[in-house]
Design a protein around this motif. Structure first.
Motif, PDB file in Angstrom:
ATOM      1  N   ALA A  96      16.087   3.141 -23.791  1.00 27.14           N
ATOM      2  CA  ALA A  96      15.956   2.411 -22.524  1.00 27.14           C
ATOM      3  C   ALA A  96      15.364   3.702 -21.589  1.00 27.14           C
ATOM      4  N   HIS A  97      15.652   4.788 -21.540  1.00 27.83           N
ATOM      5  CA  HIS A  97      15.095   6.121 -20.934  1.00 27.83           C
ATOM      6  C   HIS A  97      13.730   6.276 -21.197  1.00 27.83           C
ATOM      7  N   TYR A  98      13.416   6.307 -22.521  1.00 24.29           N
ATOM      8  CA  TYR A  98      11.849   6.770 -23.031  1.00 24.29           C
ATOM      9  C   TYR A  98      11.178   5.389 -22.627  1.00 24.29           C
ATOM     10  N   ARG A  99      11.618   4.135 -22.689  1.00 22.18           N
ATOM     11  CA  ARG A  99      10.829   2.941 -22.362  1.00 22.18           C
ATOM     12  C   ARG A  99      10.462   3.158 -20.796  1.00 22.18           C
ATOM     13  N   ASN A 100      11.580   3.481 -19.931  1.00 24.00           N
ATOM     14  CA  ASN A 100      11.343   3.321 -18.667  1.00 24.00           C
ATOM     15  C   ASN A 100      10.188   4.377 -18.195  1.00 24.00           C
ATOM     16  N   ALA A 101      10.161   5.707 -18.782  1.00 25.01           N
ATOM     17  CA  ALA A 101       9.455   6.717 -18.565  1.00 25.01           C
ATOM     18  C   ALA A 101       7.988   6.332 -18.794  1.00 25.01           C
ATOM     19  N   LEU A 102       7.873   5.635 -19.990  1.00 23.17           N
ATOM     20  CA  LEU A 102       6.360   5.265 -20.557  1.00 23.17           C
ATOM     21  C   LEU A 102       5.894   4.178 -19.487  1.00 23.17           C
ATOM     22  N   ARG A 103       6.783   3.136 -19.082  1.00 27.50           N
ATOM     23  CA  ARG A 103       6.176   2.183 -18.149  1.00 27.50           C
ATOM     24  C   ARG A 103       6.100   2.681 -17.010  1.00 27.50           C
ATOM     25  N   HIS A 105       5.453   5.865 -15.691  1.00 28.83           N
ATOM     26  CA  HIS A 105       4.657   7.091 -15.343  1.00 28.83           C
ATOM     27  C   HIS A 105       3.288   7.124 -16.337  1.00 28.83           C
ATOM     28  N   VAL A 106       3.665   7.161 -17.817  1.00 32.33           N
ATOM     29  CA  VAL A 106       2.745   7.687 -18.723  1.00 32.33           C
ATOM     30  C   VAL A 106       1.809   6.534 -18.927  1.00 32.33           C
ATOM     31  N   GLU A 124      -1.330  18.533 -19.169  1.00 34.87           N
ATOM     32  CA  GLU A 124      -0.982  19.830 -18.245  1.00 34.87           C
ATOM     33  C   GLU A 124      -1.236  19.124 -16.635  1.00 34.87           C
ATOM     34  N   THR A 125      -2.658  18.417 -16.618  1.00 36.13           N
ATOM     35  CA  THR A 125      -2.866  18.076 -15.360  1.00 36.13           C
ATOM     36  C   THR A 125      -2.172  16.723 -14.880  1.00 36.13           C
ATOM     37  N   PHE A 126      -1.756  16.045 -15.765  1.00 34.41           N
ATOM     38  CA  PHE A 126      -0.950  15.064 -15.465  1.00 34.41           C
ATOM     39  C   PHE A 126       0.458  15.425 -14.857  1.00 34.41           C
ATOM     40  N   LEU A 127       1.174  16.385 -15.384  1.00 29.10           N
ATOM     41  CA  LEU A 127       2.322  16.885 -15.433  1.00 29.10           C
ATOM     42  C   LEU A 127       2.252  17.690 -14.142  1.00 29.10           C
ATOM     43  N   SER A 128       1.100  18.374 -13.758  1.00 34.35           N
ATOM     44  CA  SER A 128       0.972  19.297 -12.352  1.00 34.35           C
ATOM     45  C   SER A 128       0.804  18.109 -11.279  1.00 34.35           C
ATOM     46  N   GLN A 129       0.104  17.187 -11.528  1.00 30.66           N
ATOM     47  CA  GLN A 129      -0.202  16.333 -10.473  1.00 30.66           C
ATOM     48  C   GLN A 129       1.329  15.610 -10.290  1.00 30.66           C
ATOM     49  N   HIS A 130       2.019  15.212 -11.005  1.00 33.44           N
ATOM     50  CA  HIS A 130       3.127  14.522 -10.703  1.00 33.44           C
ATOM     51  C   HIS A 130       4.305  15.353 -10.408  1.00 33.44           C
ATOM     52  N   TYR A 134       8.017  14.514  -8.101  1.00 30.88           N
ATOM     53  CA  TYR A 134       9.221  14.276  -8.823  1.00 30.88           C
ATOM     54  C   TYR A 134       9.832  15.539  -9.151  1.00 30.88           C
ATOM     55  N   SER A 135      11.151  15.616  -9.638  1.00 27.14           N
ATOM     56  CA  SER A 135      11.711  16.795 -10.124  1.00 27.14           C
ATOM     57  C   SER A 135      11.456  17.232 -11.191  1.00 27.14           C
ATOM     58  N   ARG A 136      11.898  18.266 -11.773  1.00 25.33           N
ATOM     59  CA  ARG A 136      11.573  18.821 -12.868  1.00 25.33           C
ATOM     60  C   ARG A 136      12.336  18.077 -14.139  1.00 25.33           C
ATOM     61  N   SER A 137      13.355  17.423 -13.914  1.00 27.12           N
ATOM     62  CA  SER A 137      14.115  16.630 -14.892  1.00 27.12           C
ATOM     63  C   SER A 137      13.076  15.384 -15.171  1.00 27.12           C
ATOM     64  N   THR A 138      12.602  14.715 -13.997  1.00 26.69           N
ATOM     65  CA  THR A 138      11.775  13.585 -14.156  1.00 26.69           C
ATOM     66  C   THR A 138      10.574  13.911 -15.086  1.00 26.69           C
ATOM     67  N   LEU A 139      10.054  15.095 -14.689  1.00 24.57           N
ATOM     68  CA  LEU A 139       8.981  15.572 -15.399  1.00 24.57           C
ATOM     69  C   LEU A 139       9.001  15.674 -16.944  1.00 24.57           C
ATOM     70  N   ARG A 140      10.341  16.281 -17.074  1.00 20.38           N
ATOM     71  CA  ARG A 140      10.593  16.455 -18.733  1.00 20.38           C
ATOM     72  C   ARG A 140      10.619  15.197 -19.421  1.00 20.38           C
ATOM     73  N   SER A 141      11.237  14.017 -18.794  1.00 25.29           N
ATOM     74  CA  SER A 141      11.299  12.991 -19.340  1.00 25.29           C
ATOM     75  C   SER A 141       9.805  12.362 -19.388  1.00 25.29           C
ATOM     76  N   MET A 142       8.927  12.620 -18.761  1.00 25.14           N
ATOM     77  CA  MET A 142       7.516  12.203 -18.988  1.00 25.14           C
ATOM     78  C   MET A 142       6.957  12.993 -20.161  1.00 25.14           C
ATOM     79  N   ARG A 143       7.008  14.130 -20.286  1.00 29.39           N
ATOM     80  CA  ARG A 143       6.551  14.989 -21.332  1.00 29.39           C
ATOM     81  C   ARG A 143       7.096  14.514 -22.518  1.00 29.39           C
ATOM     82  N   VAL A 144       8.641  14.319 -22.613  1.00 26.47           N
ATOM     83  CA  VAL A 144       9.138  14.103 -23.966  1.00 26.47           C
ATOM     84  C   VAL A 144       8.710  12.758 -24.524  1.00 26.47           C
TER      85      VAL A 144
END
Length: 373
Positions: A96-103, A105-106, A124-130, A134-144
């Motif tokens: 559910a965590h990964y599904r929500n992050a994909l839906r 943000h990604v 890297e551009t995607f993470l920099s813009q977001h 968003y907080s670093r923990s949310t960015l980590r979820s996006m990247r993972v």
């Protein structure tokens, strides 16, 4: 007439800056296993960089040797395939965590992009813009979540490499977003919150403060989980769905104090101990929003969420000298580092006794200031 050779040809164009281009055909694999032949046109370099046709041909030959045709598939289609095949193999909460992050943000950012065109710079551009929102923990979820899907595409042979490999997150100072601040509650604060809450939320707060269970584990407890006064934690509820506990270390047996068991029995009979008026397990999100937070705010107590009771128990047990192995066992961790590094909080009072001890030893052996030798 265009000069052809081997698998392609080169040609020169440009009115101001003469530039070499190469055109060739390549067989592109499809996700269904079919092969489709595509024509490609690539820029090789300016005439200043490649002064002769032979140099241009050699440059094209190098590109052909290094060419690794990837599947023609956009990220949205790849994500759907990953959802269908990989997601069922994950635990409900993890999936559910990964599904929500994909839906959330990604997919909005990469959904229409061909997976073969997504590179490290794009990630890297995607993470920099977001990071501006968003907080670093949310960015980590996006990247993972993005990395998991792209690494699966690599394993399937649809792309050559994972563009997320080695990508670092922006520093904390460059990230925005709300961060959850955990509060180590005092005994009087926990008591005050419990006394103002109605049941079953009052007893639920006491239960969490005593046991340190995750909220999903607590609302999944039934009387059949008890063997005398020993509670076996073997399940949890996530988003309304019943699931196994988070890890093997989370399967544990905890003795529950008789006073707490007696209080829990007063909640009445039912399949679930902590249940709503309809008899279903308490909804932790609604309970926190509608009952616990308003009461805490009225009392002037800052609370980050249900996990505050877990952090509070960890910190208090450490201050009482409980062995880290015992603490991690109560919390259901597989190792001791998580409890000590994440759940344990240090305050100024924790430093008082060690500093006073050192000060006392030192000052006994130091000549008073201004005293003559």
């Amino acid at each position: 007439m265009l000069s052809r050779y081997q698998r392609g040809y080169v040609y020169q164009t440009g009115s101001k800056v003469k530039t070499w281009y190469g055109r060739f055909r390549e067989d592109v694999p499809q996700a269904d296993g079919q092969i489709v032949r595509r024509s490609r046109n690539v820029r090789l370099g300016t005439v200043a960089e490649l002064p002769t046709k032979t140099a241009a041909r050699n440059k094209l030959a190098d590109q052909l040797r290094n060419s690794d045709p990837s599947v023609e598939m956009d990220f949205c289609e790849l994500s759907e395939r990953w959802h269908a095949v990989v997601l069922p193999t994950l635990k409900l909460t993890t999936g559910a965590h990964y599904r929500n992050a994909l839906r959330a943000h990604v997919i909005p950012a990469f959904g229409k992009r061909k997976i073969s065109t997504i590179g490290r710079f794009d990630v890297e551009t995607f993470l920099s813009q977001h990071s501006k929102k968003y907080s670093r923990s949310t960015l980590r979820s996006m990247r993972v979540s993005l990395s998991l899907v792209m690494s699966w595409a690599v394993a399937c042979g649809w792309i050559g490499k994972n563009p997320c490999a080695g990508v670092k997150l922006p520093r904390d100072s460059n990230c925005a977003g709300r961060r959850v601040l955990r509060t180590v509650l005092k005994l009087a604060q926990v008591t005050a919150i419990a006394e103002k809450l109605e049941e079953p939320y009052s007893t639920l707060v006491v239960f969490l403060a005593v046991t340190g269970l995750r909220i999903g584990e607590a609302i999944a407890v039934t009387w059949s989980d008890f063997d005398g006064d020993v509670l076996s934690i073997t399940r949890r509820i996530c988003d309304g769905d019943l699931d196994t506990v988070k890890s093997e270390g989370s399967n544990r047996r905890l003795p529950i104090p008789p006073e707490l068991i007696s209080r829990m029995k007063k909640l009445g009979e039912g399949e679930w101990i902590f249940r709503s008026k309809e008899g279903t397990p308490v909804n932790p999100g609604n309970a926190l929003k509608r009952y616990v937070r308003p009461v805490a705010k009225e009392l002037g107590i800052a609370i980050g969420g249900w996990h505050d009771f877990r952090h509070t128990l960890t910190t208090n047990m450490r201050r009482s000298g409980v062995h880290p192995k015992v603490i991690s066992g109560i919390l259901g961790h597989s190792g001791v580092t998580l409890a000590m590094n994440t759940y344990d909080h240090l305050e100024a009072e924790d430093f008082r006794q060690p500093l006073a001890h050192v000060s006392g030893e030192l000052l006994l052996n130091v000549t008073k200031s201004g005293e003559s030798a």
